[in-house]
Design an enzyme around this catalytic site. Structure first.
Site, mmCIF file in Angstrom:
data_model
loop_
_atom_site.group_PDB
_atom_site.id
_atom_site.type_symbol
_atom_site.label_atom_id
_atom_site.label_comp_id
_atom_site.label_asym_id
_atom_site.label_seq_id
_atom_site.Cartn_x
_atom_site.Cartn_y
_atom_site.Cartn_z
ATOM 1 N N CYS A 83 -66.495 -0.791 -20.696
ATOM 2 C CA CYS A 83 -66.856 -1.599 -19.637
ATOM 3 C C CYS A 83 -66.355 -1.290 -18.323
ATOM 4 C CB CYS A 83 -66.488 -3.116 -20.048
ATOM 5 S SG CYS A 83 -67.307 -4.320 -19.097
ATOM 6 N N HIS A 138 -69.641 -4.890 -24.966
ATOM 7 C CA HIS A 138 -68.289 -5.347 -25.551
ATOM 8 C C HIS A 138 -68.497 -5.575 -27.277
ATOM 9 C CE1 HIS A 138 -65.599 -5.810 -22.122
ATOM 10 N NE2 HIS A 138 -66.715 -6.477 -21.624
ATOM 11 N N GLU A 180 -66.494 -4.733 -29.307
ATOM 12 C CA GLU A 180 -65.255 -4.893 -29.737
ATOM 13 C C GLU A 180 -65.020 -6.390 -29.992
ATOM 14 O OE1 GLU A 180 -64.018 -4.765 -25.480
ATOM 15 O OE2 GLU A 180 -65.543 -4.003 -26.866
#
EC number: 2.3.1.31
Length: 313
Positions: free
Chosen positions: A144, A236, A238
């Site tokens: 990001c 994202h 994760e």
């Protein structure tokens, strides 16, 4: 093989309960192999949550991973205890002074995207980190804002403010199915997105970078920078199942302008329990990255920055 973590790190118990293979440091030392050394430069406010998210993904590999937690030298965390930071983290200055090298480095995002890069208090040190990766890290993964910072530093690619926050789970297209980083990926990829800024496809292409995953709605998502041995992901993978919910609830409770995250809640109902539909692709991406580290990093870690190999050749 498991990921090697201190058994007092909160992520150790969390991931053990989830079935992720973790090993205490003394147990890992008994195995006569060289682990892959991966650093996590954690710029996020919620350090423990972020540590756990990335340890979960890279710890799913069959290879032994040694994770080192790193922080900026002059930036004090306001959301994580000093005791935790002192026990588990080293400053970048401390890491740099040792001369040590890493097979991989993750540079996380940070909730400062409204600021020009040069106005970030630790920007000068982050420049040092990014330059240091070219001699001391085999492959760097910017996430990001971290990826945007790398693209800006190495290529002058600007981030552009959006009229409204890109927020939710957006469908993306696999644009490079032959890439080793996308091994096992389907053609259609769902990714969590949470950002007020974007980088643009034409500027990525003009810099000679390769977009591996992209979206008509939210732009490039995964970009390869071969010259700098780096990947940039602007979204994202994760995220936990409820991370977008936590962000939505936080902003809604504060009266901040925020829309219900797109394609996230069943029926777009924020009272419903969100479903995680990106977990398998998240594990694939980070597993493929770790696999590429193993196949291309020098066995002699001191040769990183000087030489590389490829076990497939």
């Amino acid at each position: 093989m498991p990921i090697k973590l201190p058994d007092t790190l909160p992520a150790y118990d969390i991931l053990s309960r989830e079935g992720v293979m973790v090993m205490p440091e003394d147990g890992a030392a008994k195995q006569d192999i060289r682990p892959l050394r991966i650093g996590l430069l954690n710029l996020m406010p919620k350090k423990i949550q972020t540590e756990t998210q990335f340890a979960r993904l890279i710890g799913a590999s069959p290879l032994q991973i040694e994770l080192s937690l790193i922080r900026m030298s002059d930036h004090e965390s306001k959301n994580t205890s000093a005791a935790h930071m002192d026990e588990f983290y080293r400053t970048f200055s401390e890491v740099q002074a040792t001369g040590e090298k890493f097979d991989g480095l993750l540079i996380t995002g940070a909730p400062i995207e409204h600021l020009p890069f040069e106005d970030v208090t630790y920007w000068d040190e982050l420049i040092q980190v990014m330059d240091w990766t070219q001699t001391n890290v085999h492959s760097t993964f910017g996430i990001c804002w971290g990826g945007m910072a790398m693209a800006y530093h190495f290529h002058g690619i600007k981030k552009h403010m959006l009229d409204a926050k890109a927020f939710g789970c957006f469908r993306h297209v696999n644009q490079a199915p032959a890439s080793p980083y996308l091994r096992g990926f389907s053609d259609d990829v769902l990714m969590p997105v949470s950002r007020w800024t974007e980088v643009r496809s034409d500027e990525i292409a003009a810099a000679g970078l390769s977009t591996l995953i992209g979206s008509d709605d939210v732009g490039p998502a995964l970009v390869e920078d071969a010259d700098h041995r780096a990947l940039y992901v602007f979204n994202h993978f994760e995220y936990d199942s409820e991370t977008l919910k936590q962000e939505y609830d936080r902003d809604a409770d504060a009266g901040a302008p925020i829309n219900v995250p797109v394609n996230y809640y069943p029926g777009d109902d924020p009272t419903a329990t969100p479903m995680n539909r990106w977990r398998s692709h998240a594990h694939l991406l980070y597993g493929n990255w770790v696999s590429e580290l193993y196949l291309t990093t020098p066995y002699d870690i001191e040769q990183i920055g000087l030489a590389s190999t490829d076990l497939r050749k």
